[in-house]
Design a protein around this motif. Structure first.
Motif, PDB file in Angstrom:
ATOM      1  N   SER A 186      55.612  70.954  29.189  1.00 38.05           N
ATOM      2  CA  SER A 186      55.390  69.413  27.929  1.00 38.05           C
ATOM      3  C   SER A 186      54.375  70.286  27.038  1.00 38.05           C
ATOM      4  O   SER A 186      54.700  69.735  25.918  1.00 38.05           O
ATOM      5  CB  SER A 186      54.300  68.812  28.992  1.00 38.05           C
ATOM      6  N   ASP A 187      54.259  71.628  27.199  1.00 38.80           N
ATOM      7  CA  ASP A 187      52.893  71.786  26.175  1.00 38.80           C
ATOM      8  C   ASP A 187      54.205  72.303  25.245  1.00 38.80           C
ATOM      9  O   ASP A 187      54.345  72.384  23.757  1.00 38.80           O
ATOM     10  CB  ASP A 187      52.914  73.082  26.774  1.00 38.80           C
ATOM     11  N   ARG A 188      55.289  73.562  26.016  1.00 42.22           N
ATOM     12  CA  ARG A 188      55.970  73.386  24.686  1.00 42.22           C
ATOM     13  C   ARG A 188      56.788  72.465  24.202  1.00 42.22           C
ATOM     14  O   ARG A 188      57.395  72.900  23.045  1.00 42.22           O
ATOM     15  CB  ARG A 188      56.812  73.963  25.819  1.00 42.22           C
ATOM     16  N   VAL A 189      57.430  72.041  25.001  1.00 38.78           N
ATOM     17  CA  VAL A 189      57.762  70.440  24.403  1.00 38.78           C
ATOM     18  C   VAL A 189      56.944  70.039  23.053  1.00 38.78           C
ATOM     19  O   VAL A 189      57.497  69.644  22.384  1.00 38.78           O
ATOM     20  CB  VAL A 189      59.034  69.424  25.235  1.00 38.78           C
ATOM     21  N   ASP A 190      55.912  69.668  23.192  1.00 37.08           N
ATOM     22  CA  ASP A 190      55.501  69.539  23.068  1.00 37.08           C
ATOM     23  C   ASP A 190      54.853  69.962  21.803  1.00 37.08           C
ATOM     24  O   ASP A 190      55.095  69.093  19.713  1.00 37.08           O
ATOM     25  CB  ASP A 190      53.638  68.646  23.169  1.00 37.08           C
ATOM     26  N   GLU A 191      55.138  71.312  21.094  1.00 35.31           N
ATOM     27  CA  GLU A 191      55.032  72.387  20.555  1.00 35.31           C
ATOM     28  C   GLU A 191      56.329  71.963  19.425  1.00 35.31           C
ATOM     29  O   GLU A 191      56.314  72.215  18.058  1.00 35.31           O
ATOM     30  CB  GLU A 191      54.695  73.235  20.448  1.00 35.31           C
ATOM     31  N   ALA A 192      56.920  72.050  19.880  1.00 35.07           N
ATOM     32  CA  ALA A 192      58.371  72.072  19.064  1.00 35.07           C
ATOM     33  C   ALA A 192      58.634  70.632  18.270  1.00 35.07           C
ATOM     34  O   ALA A 192      59.258  70.636  17.574  1.00 35.07           O
ATOM     35  CB  ALA A 192      60.095  71.626  20.070  1.00 35.07           C
ATOM     36  N   GLU A 193      58.232  69.982  18.562  1.00 36.39           N
ATOM     37  CA  GLU A 193      57.681  68.572  18.421  1.00 36.39           C
ATOM     38  C   GLU A 193      57.001  68.252  17.443  1.00 36.39           C
ATOM     39  O   GLU A 193      57.415  67.652  15.830  1.00 36.39           O
ATOM     40  CB  GLU A 193      57.668  67.031  19.335  1.00 36.39           C
ATOM     41  N   GLU A 194      56.184  68.877  17.418  1.00 40.24           N
ATOM     42  CA  GLU A 194      54.989  69.439  16.226  1.00 40.24           C
ATOM     43  C   GLU A 194      55.039  70.214  15.273  1.00 40.24           C
ATOM     44  O   GLU A 194      54.896  70.059  13.928  1.00 40.24           O
ATOM     45  CB  GLU A 194      53.346  69.383  16.705  1.00 40.24           C
ATOM     46  N   ALA A 195      56.557  71.504  16.098  1.00 37.90           N
ATOM     47  CA  ALA A 195      56.722  71.635  14.241  1.00 37.90           C
ATOM     48  C   ALA A 195      58.201  70.906  13.680  1.00 37.90           C
ATOM     49  O   ALA A 195      58.480  71.731  12.269  1.00 37.90           O
ATOM     50  CB  ALA A 195      58.002  73.003  15.058  1.00 37.90           C
ATOM     51  N   LEU A 196      58.031  70.326  13.984  1.00 37.49           N
ATOM     52  CA  LEU A 196      59.049  69.003  13.610  1.00 37.49           C
ATOM     53  C   LEU A 196      58.331  67.992  12.251  1.00 37.49           C
ATOM     54  O   LEU A 196      57.906  67.156  12.671  1.00 37.49           O
ATOM     55  CB  LEU A 196      59.923  68.205  13.844  1.00 37.49           C
ATOM     56  N   ASP A 197      57.672  68.686  10.815  1.00 36.87           N
ATOM     57  CA  ASP A 197      56.946  68.430  10.087  1.00 36.87           C
ATOM     58  C   ASP A 197      57.619  67.499   8.851  1.00 36.87           C
ATOM     59  O   ASP A 197      59.115  67.534   8.749  1.00 36.87           O
ATOM     60  CB  ASP A 197      55.732  69.203   9.583  1.00 36.87           C
TER      61      ASP A 197
END
Length: 289
Positions: A186-197
């Motif tokens: 979950s943390d890994r996917v959250d970080e990937a989504e947050e990188a989509l700035d």
């Protein structure tokens, strides 16, 4: 034989205020609003208060101490029920009835506030801000297993969808808190989504890739929820809610549509597109599709 001391027939405003436990300023205010007739002044230009004035001042003080507003006291004296003691539903009797209703409402509010404070001290300040229906769902978790972000999300969800929606969403955080490997994913996917700035274009390949990762994670999460029996607990949750709210929902609450329209978000266009693609992948896997 005449007594050695005779009380005065009239007293000045300072003595009147001291006797009834008030202040000269308060008594002057009573005169201004018509609560107490202004007495005649003596030869020195000062007000002189007689026995009847003192009686009315004592009644005013007692009624004010009971919580009756000055306007209500004035109305009570105007109706004439203060001295007659009539129980006509007006005057003092009617005012006291309304006052009792107000005090009952205040007591109920204080009880709710005390319950909330006690829950916050017991459950922890953040979790205690959630409703009982939500915190009851989370009580089986070890202390400290929920993250601040989890509680923040539940708080927002409860505001938008109510306690039932937040309690249902709590199932997700229960699964994450009890499955460390799933939490890492979950943390890994959250970080990937947050990188989509905002610096990432909507058609960037990372958008599609992250959407696929989100879809895969949500599928794995749902499998864990079903295997652990948490979905059955959700069924019981809905039954419990229906039992508590047979009329369906909470009166006076903001609709989900209104609440969502008032809640700002900080998602970039790329992240929003990622969410749309993940939803499309989920719809393709749906049995209905």
């Amino acid at each position: 034989m005449r007594p050695s001391f005779m009380p005065p027939r009239q007293v000045r405003i300072g003595d009147a205020a001291a006797f009834v436990g008030s202040t000269p300023r308060a008594i002057r205010h009573y005169h201004q609003i018509g609560l107490l007739p202004e007495p005649e002044r003596g030869g020195d230009g000062r007000r002189r208060y007689e026995y009847e004035d003192m009686i009315r001042l004592l009644w005013i003080r007692r009624m004010a101490d009971a919580g009756i507003a000055l306007d209500g006291i004035r109305d009570a004296f105007t109706t004439g029920t203060a001295s007659a003691g009539a129980d006509s539903g007006e005057g003092i009797a009617g005012i006291l009835e309304r006052l009792e209703e107000t005090l009952a409402e205040q007591e109920a509010r204080l009880r709710r506030q005390r319950t909330a404070v006690r829950r916050m001290r017991t459950e922890g300040s953040r979790m205690g801000l959630l409703s009982d229906f939500v915190t009851e769902r989370l009580k089986s978790l070890p202390e400290g297993s929920l993250r601040q972000a989890d509680l923040d999300t539940l708080l927002v969800t409860e505001r938008i969808f109510g306690p039932l929606g937040a309690a249902a969403q709590a199932t997700r955080f229960i699964a994450l808190a009890t499955h460390p490997a799933l939490r890492e994913d979950s943390d890994r996917v959250d970080e990937a989504e947050e990188a989509l700035d905002d610096s990432v274009a909507v058609d960037d390949p990372r958008v599609v890739r992250t959407a696929a990762e989100r879809h895969a994670f949500e599928t794995a999460l749902q499998a864990v929820i079903e295997e652990s029996g948490l979905d059955e607990a959700d069924d019981a949750l809905f039954d419990a809610w229906d039992a508590l709210h047979p009329e369906g929902g909470e009166a006076g609450s903001m609709s989900a549509f209104e609440a969502i329209g008032k809640m700002p978000y900080d998602f970039s266009p790329a992240r929003l597109r990622c969410m749309e693609l993940a939803e499309e992948l989920s719809a393709q896997d749906s049995p209905v599709a």
